[in-house]
Design an enzyme around this catalytic site. Structure first.
Site, short mmCIF file in Angstrom:
data_model
loop_
_atom_site.label_atom_id
_atom_site.label_comp_id
_atom_site.label_asym_id
_atom_site.label_seq_id
_atom_site.Cartn_x
_atom_site.Cartn_y
_atom_site.Cartn_z
N LYS A 196 0.84 -1.21 0.00
CA LYS A 196 0.00 0.00 0.00
C LYS A 196 0.88 1.27 0.00
O LYS A 196 2.09 1.18 0.04
CB LYS A 196 -0.96 -0.02 1.19
C1 LIG Z 1 -5.17 -4.38 1.45
C2 LIG Z 1 -6.63 -4.27 1.47
C3 LIG Z 1 -7.40 -4.68 2.56
C4 LIG Z 1 -6.84 -5.43 3.74
O1 LIG Z 1 -5.79 -4.80 4.38
P1 LIG Z 1 -4.75 -5.67 5.24
O2 LIG Z 1 -3.93 -4.63 5.94
O3 LIG Z 1 -3.96 -6.50 4.29
O4 LIG Z 1 -5.54 -6.50 6.19
C5 LIG Z 1 -8.77 -4.45 2.51
N1 LIG Z 1 -9.35 -3.87 1.45
C6 LIG Z 1 -8.63 -3.48 0.37
C7 LIG Z 1 -9.35 -2.82 -0.77
C8 LIG Z 1 -7.26 -3.68 0.33
O5 LIG Z 1 -6.56 -3.33 -0.75
#
Ligand SMILES: *Cc1c(COP(=O)(O)O)cnc(C)c1O
Length: 407
Positions: A196
């Site tokens: 991210k």
């Molecule tokens: C990455 C992501 C999540 C989950 O996040 P984590 O930190 O990996 O638990 C949820 N929704 C979307 C759209 C994501 O890209």
């Protein structure tokens, strides 16, 4: 096999300042729930323009906390666009609620108000309490129209903004609002997984402007417990004969979780947050370079459509490929690119097609999501990419499709 450096579809950027921030915590007095958590929450809330931020252990934990704070439970349901990561839907199942999948725009992958309306019409007599708009790839949908419709139906709006940290939305009739500021939603959630925009290792956050939701999120993050004497309900256990709160005492109003973020993680998050604008700016430059180079591969390859009223913060760089016209399958193209040292991915298989949800709700036709899914391919995008890396991806894509990218 190519000898060039492998380009994954996404990756973190860690520098010496990040390393120093983490080692400082490791040498200090607090490894968890110390000053870095609070500092991160304050800085994060300020960065997105929200009143409150609650740091937690992942984006998935953040989603679960929103469902708990919104009091969604057995007998309830929430609308979730089918084109998203598993956790956006699963968080409703964690609390025993059902999921009504909405379709999305075939060109952007975003749920617009018309898709929400159709999902509500299909939901029958299910009691819908919330809608979870997803800012796929770092773009946002028409949030003002979604907000209006949600208000009409008494739904809470909870944004899954995992892709959109640093994006903003500017409808025609209002000023620009950052995603996460709560201008069009009750809560927004973020993830700090390394792929991210900013990385914590594992980490997440919920933002809100609502004090009641904030208190509930804080409590559910930490076992459902409170040490706030004003909230104590068992006076005989909580207070001594003089009416002073017992120093050991805490109360649990409802069972919560350990979804805390540690000081180690928040120190990294805080250090990364300082670079948020630079990361987002670099991602924009790289996306524009892709747009320019890939124009020569049109109409076989097209960048996903852009939404009006949104200043995106690109989390993913996604193209739509006409695989039938190109005479190559997606799997073959992905393997060829991998052999050329280029990682790609598909975001996402629509959730209504996952075995669990197909078993639970039966087969469903959501043609917008199907069309998006059939064509999409995610190309490498992360701040540490060089301009020449983008050129290399465009060149390789052109070679695999037997056409030449532009200058
Ligand atoms: C990455 C992501 C999540 C989950 O996040 P984590 O930190 O990996 O638990 C949820 N929704 C979307 C759209 C994501 O890209």
């Amino acid at each position: 096999m190519s000898t060039a450096r492998f380009l994954p579809y996404g990756r973190h950027s860690i520098d010496d300042a990040d390393v120093a921030a983490v080692t400082e915590v490791l040498r200090g007095d607090w490894l968890t729930t110390g000053p870095k958590v609070k500092a991160f929450e304050e800085a994060f809330a300020a960065a997105v323009g929200a009143r409150y931020a609650v740091a937690c252990s992942s984006g998935t934990a953040a989603l679960h906390l929103t469902a708990l704070a919104a009091d969604i439970g057995v007998g309830d349901a929430a609308v979730v666009p089918t084109l998203t990561f598993l956790a956006t839907a699963n968080c409703n199942r964690y609390v025993g609620a059902e999921v009504v999948f909405s379709d999305v725009d075939p060109d952007t992958g975003l749920m617009e108000a018309e898709h929400l309306e159709a999902a509500l019409a299909r939901a029958g007599d299910r009691r819908i309490l919330a809608v979870y708009p997803v800012h796929l790839n770092g773009q946002c949908a028409e949030l003002n129209a979604i907000r209006e419709l949600a208000e009409k139906h008494g739904l809470m709006v909870i944004e899954d903004a995992c892709h959109a940290l640093g994006a903003s939305y500017r409808p025609d009739d209002a000023g620009e609002a950052k995603i996460g500021a709560g201008a069009f939603a009750d809560m927004a959630i973020f993830s700090f997984h390394p792929v991210k925009t900013i990385a914590m290792g594992e980490g997440g956050a919920v933002t809100t402007n609502d004090e009641v939701l904030y208190r509930r999120l804080m409590r559910m993050r930490n076992h459902g417990m409170t040490r706030d004497a004003e909230a104590f309900t068992s006076a005989d256990l909580a207070f001594d004969a003089e009416g002073a709160a017992n120093p050991w005492y805490y109360e649990m109003a409802e069972p919560g979780f350990n979804y805390r973020a540690s000081d180690i993680h928040c120190a990294l998050g805080l250090s990364q947050l300082a670079k948020l604008e630079a990361f987002v700016a670099r991602r924009r430059v790289l996306a524009e370079r892709y747009d320019r180079l890939l124009a020569a591969l049109a109409p076989l390859v097209q960048p996903i459509a852009r939404t009006p009223g949104c200043t995106p913060a690109w989390h993913l760089y996604v193209v739509h490929v006409d695989f039938a016209a190109a005479g190559v399958s997606r799997a073959t193209l992905m393997r060829q690119l991998r052999d050329a040292g280029i990682g790609t991915q598909v975001h996402y298989l629509p959730l209504h097609m996952q075995p669990y949800y197909r078993r639970r709700y039966g087969p469903q036709e959501l043609p917008g999501a199907q069309t998006y899914y059939d064509r999409c391919l995610t190309l490498p995008l992360y701040p540490a990419m060089a301009d020449s890396d983008v050129d290399r991806v465009a060149e390789a894509l052109g070679q695999c499709l037997k056409t030449r990218p532009g200058p």
